[in-house]
Enzyme design. Sequence first.
Site, PDB file in Angstrom:
ATOM      1  N   LEU A  65     -29.472 112.110   1.995  1.00 51.04           N
ATOM      2  CA  LEU A  65     -30.797 112.553   2.248  1.00 51.04           C
ATOM      3  C   LEU A  65     -31.198 112.513   3.348  1.00 51.04           C
ATOM      4  CD1 LEU A  65     -32.142 110.984  -0.418  1.00 51.04           C
ATOM      5  CD2 LEU A  65     -31.804 112.509  -0.544  1.00 51.04           C
ATOM      6  N   ASP A  66     -32.049 113.152   4.496  1.00 49.10           N
ATOM      7  CA  ASP A  66     -32.255 113.197   5.772  1.00 49.10           C
ATOM      8  C   ASP A  66     -33.567 111.692   5.436  1.00 49.10           C
ATOM      9  OD1 ASP A  66     -31.593 116.127   6.055  1.00 49.10           O
ATOM     10  OD2 ASP A  66     -33.912 116.337   6.031  1.00 49.10           O
ATOM     11  N   LYS A  67     -33.649 111.407   7.234  1.00 49.82           N
ATOM     12  CA  LYS A  67     -34.110 109.895   7.224  1.00 49.82           C
ATOM     13  C   LYS A  67     -35.740 109.654   6.385  1.00 49.82           C
ATOM     14  CE  LYS A  67     -35.449 106.819  11.146  1.00 49.82           C
ATOM     15  NZ  LYS A  67     -35.829 106.940  12.534  1.00 49.82           N
TER      16      LYS A  67
END
Length: 242
Positions: free
Chosen positions: A54-56
């Site tokens: 998952l993106d930051k």
Amino acid sequence: MQPELIYEDDYLVAAYKPEGWLVHRSAIDHHETRFLLQYLRDLTGCHLYPIHRLDKPTSGVIVFGKSGGIAAQVQAQLEGDASVKKYIAICRGYCPEEGVIDYPLPPVADFKHQRKRPKTELPRQEAVTLFRRLGTIELPFEVDRYPSSRYSLVEIELKTGRRHQIRRHFKHIHHPLIGCPKYGKSVHNRFFAEHFGCGRLLLHALSLELDHPVIGERLKLVAPPRGCFLSLIENFGWQLPE
């Protein structure tokens, strides 16, 4: 906000990832000190293998394998049609009630040597996103060029897993996600940060459904949103999907 285990057995670990945490160390962000993989290894006492990411700035459900073989099996599911990955997001405007965004995307260039390449040299990859609108609201604030501002809560299902796919696809249909500095609209991002105290990307991985690689039973891993994202949903009178 801290990560939290939501499922563990002898083969898999699933957790809630807060926004602002990296899944693992990355050259993209040298200064970050919060890494979900290391946190969960310390918490479980197990060596864990990443399966997806998952993106930051995105929160929600993420799963890891306790062996490389298990991780590879689940990763194959996630890349095919055997799994169901659902997200929720808040976007600008009243988006359509439902739809399919079938719009190929070029790879995201994270590093300087990649960004030097002309965009015409980057081959587009198939990218398909399904969505349905869960709720709408019109707020009596002139955020942009209209006397009031409209927003939608959307449930999203990914059929492919391209980098920043949801954010890029919703920009493509002119309903950018709130809180996204790269593909969103800054005036709306600032409005949510200043008026509601919610400056994060309003994108959350709500659930992940897959077949257990050993037991064979169907797993549905769910992590509702938290913090200011949940407060917005409640304050706007919206309902999360079942």
